[in-house]
Design a protein around this motif. Structure first.
Motif, PDB file in Angstrom:
ATOM      1  N   GLU A 282       3.575  -4.105   5.272  1.00  0.00           N
ATOM      2  CA  GLU A 282       3.661  -3.143   4.175  1.00  0.00           C
ATOM      3  C   GLU A 282       3.912  -1.738   4.704  1.00  0.00           C
ATOM      4  O   GLU A 282       4.659  -0.945   4.107  1.00  0.00           O
ATOM      5  CB  GLU A 282       2.374  -3.171   3.350  1.00  0.00           C
ATOM      6  CG  GLU A 282       2.208  -4.409   2.495  1.00  0.00           C
ATOM      7  CD  GLU A 282       3.366  -4.592   1.529  1.00  0.00           C
ATOM      8  OE1 GLU A 282       3.760  -3.604   0.862  1.00  0.00           O
ATOM      9  OE2 GLU A 282       3.899  -5.703   1.446  1.00  0.00           O
ATOM     10  N   ARG A 318       6.183 -11.255  -1.682  1.00  0.00           N
ATOM     11  CA  ARG A 318       5.635 -10.243  -2.575  1.00  0.00           C
ATOM     12  C   ARG A 318       4.378 -10.753  -3.285  1.00  0.00           C
ATOM     13  O   ARG A 318       3.459  -9.972  -3.577  1.00  0.00           O
ATOM     14  CB  ARG A 318       6.671  -9.806  -3.615  1.00  0.00           C
ATOM     15  CG  ARG A 318       7.933  -9.186  -3.053  1.00  0.00           C
ATOM     16  CD  ARG A 318       7.693  -8.260  -1.889  1.00  0.00           C
ATOM     17  NE  ARG A 318       6.798  -7.148  -2.206  1.00  0.00           N
ATOM     18  CZ  ARG A 318       6.112  -6.467  -1.328  1.00  0.00           C
ATOM     19  NH1 ARG A 318       6.156  -6.794  -0.039  1.00  0.00           N
ATOM     20  NH2 ARG A 318       5.352  -5.453  -1.695  1.00  0.00           N
ATOM     21  N   TRP A 322       0.697  -8.864  -3.109  1.00  0.00           N
ATOM     22  CA  TRP A 322      -0.061  -8.457  -4.297  1.00  0.00           C
ATOM     23  C   TRP A 322      -1.312  -9.316  -4.525  1.00  0.00           C
ATOM     24  O   TRP A 322      -2.020  -9.107  -5.515  1.00  0.00           O
ATOM     25  CB  TRP A 322       0.829  -8.542  -5.541  1.00  0.00           C
ATOM     26  CG  TRP A 322       1.794  -7.405  -5.652  1.00  0.00           C
ATOM     27  CD1 TRP A 322       3.049  -7.338  -5.154  1.00  0.00           C
ATOM     28  CD2 TRP A 322       1.551  -6.156  -6.301  1.00  0.00           C
ATOM     29  NE1 TRP A 322       3.626  -6.142  -5.435  1.00  0.00           N
ATOM     30  CE2 TRP A 322       2.720  -5.383  -6.157  1.00  0.00           C
ATOM     31  CE3 TRP A 322       0.470  -5.608  -6.987  1.00  0.00           C
ATOM     32  CZ2 TRP A 322       2.833  -4.096  -6.667  1.00  0.00           C
ATOM     33  CZ3 TRP A 322       0.581  -4.322  -7.499  1.00  0.00           C
ATOM     34  CH2 TRP A 322       1.756  -3.583  -7.339  1.00  0.00           C
ATOM     35  N   GLU A 351      12.990  -6.118  -3.986  1.00  0.00           N
ATOM     36  CA  GLU A 351      11.539  -6.043  -3.763  1.00  0.00           C
ATOM     37  C   GLU A 351      10.915  -4.965  -4.641  1.00  0.00           C
ATOM     38  O   GLU A 351       9.853  -5.168  -5.241  1.00  0.00           O
ATOM     39  CB  GLU A 351      11.260  -5.752  -2.286  1.00  0.00           C
ATOM     40  CG  GLU A 351      11.498  -6.931  -1.359  1.00  0.00           C
ATOM     41  CD  GLU A 351      11.216  -6.577   0.086  1.00  0.00           C
ATOM     42  OE1 GLU A 351      11.159  -5.353   0.384  1.00  0.00           O
ATOM     43  OE2 GLU A 351      11.054  -7.484   0.911  1.00  0.00           O
ATOM     44  N   ASP A 355       8.198  -5.655  -7.455  1.00  0.00           N
ATOM     45  CA  ASP A 355       6.882  -5.014  -7.374  1.00  0.00           C
ATOM     46  C   ASP A 355       6.548  -4.296  -8.684  1.00  0.00           C
ATOM     47  O   ASP A 355       5.405  -4.332  -9.156  1.00  0.00           O
ATOM     48  CB  ASP A 355       6.860  -4.001  -6.218  1.00  0.00           C
ATOM     49  CG  ASP A 355       6.711  -4.688  -4.869  1.00  0.00           C
ATOM     50  OD1 ASP A 355       6.313  -5.864  -4.859  1.00  0.00           O
ATOM     51  OD2 ASP A 355       7.006  -4.052  -3.850  1.00  0.00           O
ATOM     52  N   GLY A 482       5.000  -0.791  -4.604  1.00  0.00           N
ATOM     53  CA  GLY A 482       4.285  -1.673  -3.686  1.00  0.00           C
ATOM     54  C   GLY A 482       2.807  -1.643  -3.981  1.00  0.00           C
ATOM     55  O   GLY A 482       2.299  -0.769  -4.668  1.00  0.00           O
TER      56      GLY A 482
END
Length: 494
Positions: A282, A318, A322, A351, A355, A482
């Motif tokens: 990340e 992803r 999360w 992405e 997100d 993100g």
């Protein structure tokens, strides 16, 4: 505009010119015909006098020599008829008249003068015929018939018409040239404005137009354009400066954060290795986003790097990123991918869009529910589907879901800015895809990211083979999505 100006100026002029030319041509033809008729009437009067003397003397030879000489000179036939209507004197052998041709002779023998029986126009043939009675002391003693060929007057009319057509063609050509030059002169200020607008569109924000361009009305528009261009340049400059400053300032705390992660990793056992690696990934992703923002702010444009991306692997990654955030909210993310789903696209943009959608879904998913994340291909497109089981939206609210800063009335108390779905929609449009917001059976909200499919060689269908350009200062670029900042995006269905 040029076509309209040419039509407005040229068509009426050509119509007027053709009307005047046609009228002049017909007038010239009639004038020639009148000259020919007048000449024939004068010659006929001369022969009428001679025929009267010859008929009184009863000697045709007195006039036949003149008739022959006249016929050879003027290509005309002159015949003298006696009282009975029979040919009495002629300059050449006369063919028998038809019944229609005898009618003017009978009229002349009755004491009435004949009139020309044909017009010498280019499309007519035949002869011009005039018949005059011959009088002696008030009594008709014969008639004189003159028949002249129309070839000479027809040639004269054709010559005049040819000159008239040539002159008209030259005038029309001159009019066309003049009108096009006039249109170019009239449109010259507009072309300058168009060139300046095109330059601004291609990134030359300093393009301006001289204030003295064109007439007063155009000068006012030019001044307004220059003011608008200056305002746009000022806003763009401020946005670029903000992006550069924000990106640069974020690099320092991000670098410190990554160093702290590495420091903490030295004191943890092997059970934390996966979490540490996720944190590193990340951090690297945030670094790439900041580098992209700096590049965009420096160059003034953004060229998306298209590569073959496995959307299934991307969705799994992803969902893992999360997972901790979802666990804090007592929500589970359930990914469902049936094999590799390859797409030629910009991985970072996809992405970021995903997100934003996941953040939105987790924000409104009730505790203890599941957020479904499904990836599949169908009908030449790839789909990433995120479905939550929250309150969802009303049917008439779906069209507003991707509008910036819009939030559902029943979710005004939920933190957020209303930008999540709008950002995702902008990112998808830049990639040649689309964002679909639906109300699934069973409640909740279903948001689908649709991307054009790519063939196995990696070439994209539709517009995916082209480089997508996005506004470097738009929220889609300036908002690093993100799980590190889950509250920085808006609630699309709120």
């Amino acid at each position: 505009m040029r076509r309209r100006l040419v039509t407005v100026f040229l068509v009426p002029m050509i119509i007027i010119l053709l009307a005047l030319g046609g009228a002049y041509g017909l007038s010239a033809a009639r004038s020639i015909q009148q000259q020919v008729s007048s000449q024939l009437i004068g010659d006929l009067s001369y022969f009428t006098t001679g025929a009267s003397q010859a008929l009184r003397a009863g000697d045709p030879a007195m006039i036949e020599s003149e008739l022959r000489r006249y016929g050879s000179l003027y290509d005309a036939e002159v015949v003298v008829y006696d009282r009975s209507g029979m040919s009495w004197a002629t300059g050449s052998r006369v063919a028998e008249l038809t019944e229609e041709e005898r009618e003017p002779v009978r009229l002349a023998l009755s004491g009435r003068r004949g009139e020309p029986v044909s017009d010498a126009l280019p499309w007519t043939t035949g002869e011009t015929v005039i018949v005059e009675p011959v009088f002696d002391d008030g009594s008709v003693i014969g008639a004189v018939r003159i028949a002249a060929s129309t070839e000479a007057p027809r040639r004269a009319i054709l010559t005049q018409w040819s000159v008239l057509i040539a002159a008209s063609a030259a005038i029309i050509a001159a009019l066309i040239w003049a009108v096009y030059r006039l249109a170019s002169w009239v449109l010259k200020p507009l072309r300058r404005v168009d060139s300046a607008m095109a330059a601004i569109e291609h990134g030359e924000m300093g393009a301006r137009i001289s204030d003295d361009t064109g007439p007063p009305e155009m000068q006012r528009m030019v001044r307004m354009f220059n003011q608008m261009a200056e305002e746009i340049e000022r806003v763009m400059t401020r946005q670029q400066e903000f992006v550069m400053n924000a990106s640069h300032e974020l690099r320092n705390p991000l670098g410190a954060l990554l160093l702290r992660v590495e420091y903490l990793a030295t004191g943890l056992d092997e059970g934390w290795l996966d979490d540490i690696e996720h944190a590193r990934e990340e951090g690297r992703r945030m670094t790439r986003i900041l580098d992209t923002l700096l590049h965009v702010a420096r160059d003034g444009k953004s060229d998306s790097a298209f590569v073959v991306v496995d959307l299934g692997e991307l969705a799994d990654a992803r969902s893992v990123a999360w997972r901790e955030r979802a666990a804090e909210l007592w929500v589970a993310i359930h990914p469902s991918v049936a094999g590799p789903v390859l797409a030629l696209t910009d991985r970072m943009a996809v992405e970021s869009a995903l997100d934003a959608i996941l953040d939105n879904a987790l924000k409104f998913a009730p505790r203890g529910t599941v957020v479904d994340l499904t990836v599949y291909s169908r009908g030449g497109e790839h789909f990433i589907v995120v479905r939550d089981r929250g309150r969802g939206l009303e049917e008439d609210q779906l069209e507003h879901a991707t509008t910036r800063f819009w939030r559902s009335p029943q979710d005004q108390n939920v933190p957020g800015s209303g930008l999540g779905l709008a950002i995702a929609s902008d990112l998808l449009e830049a990639l040649g895809g689309r964002l679909i917001v639906e109300l699934p059976d069973g409640g909740g909200l279903q948001v689908t990211l649709a991307l054009p499919a790519a063939d196995p060689s990696g070439s994209a269908r539709g517009d995916m083979g082209e480089t997508a350009r996005r506004d470097p200062t738009s929220p889609a670029h300036s908002d690093p999505t993100g799980p590190a900042q889950p509250d920085s995006r808006g609630a699309g269905d709120a």
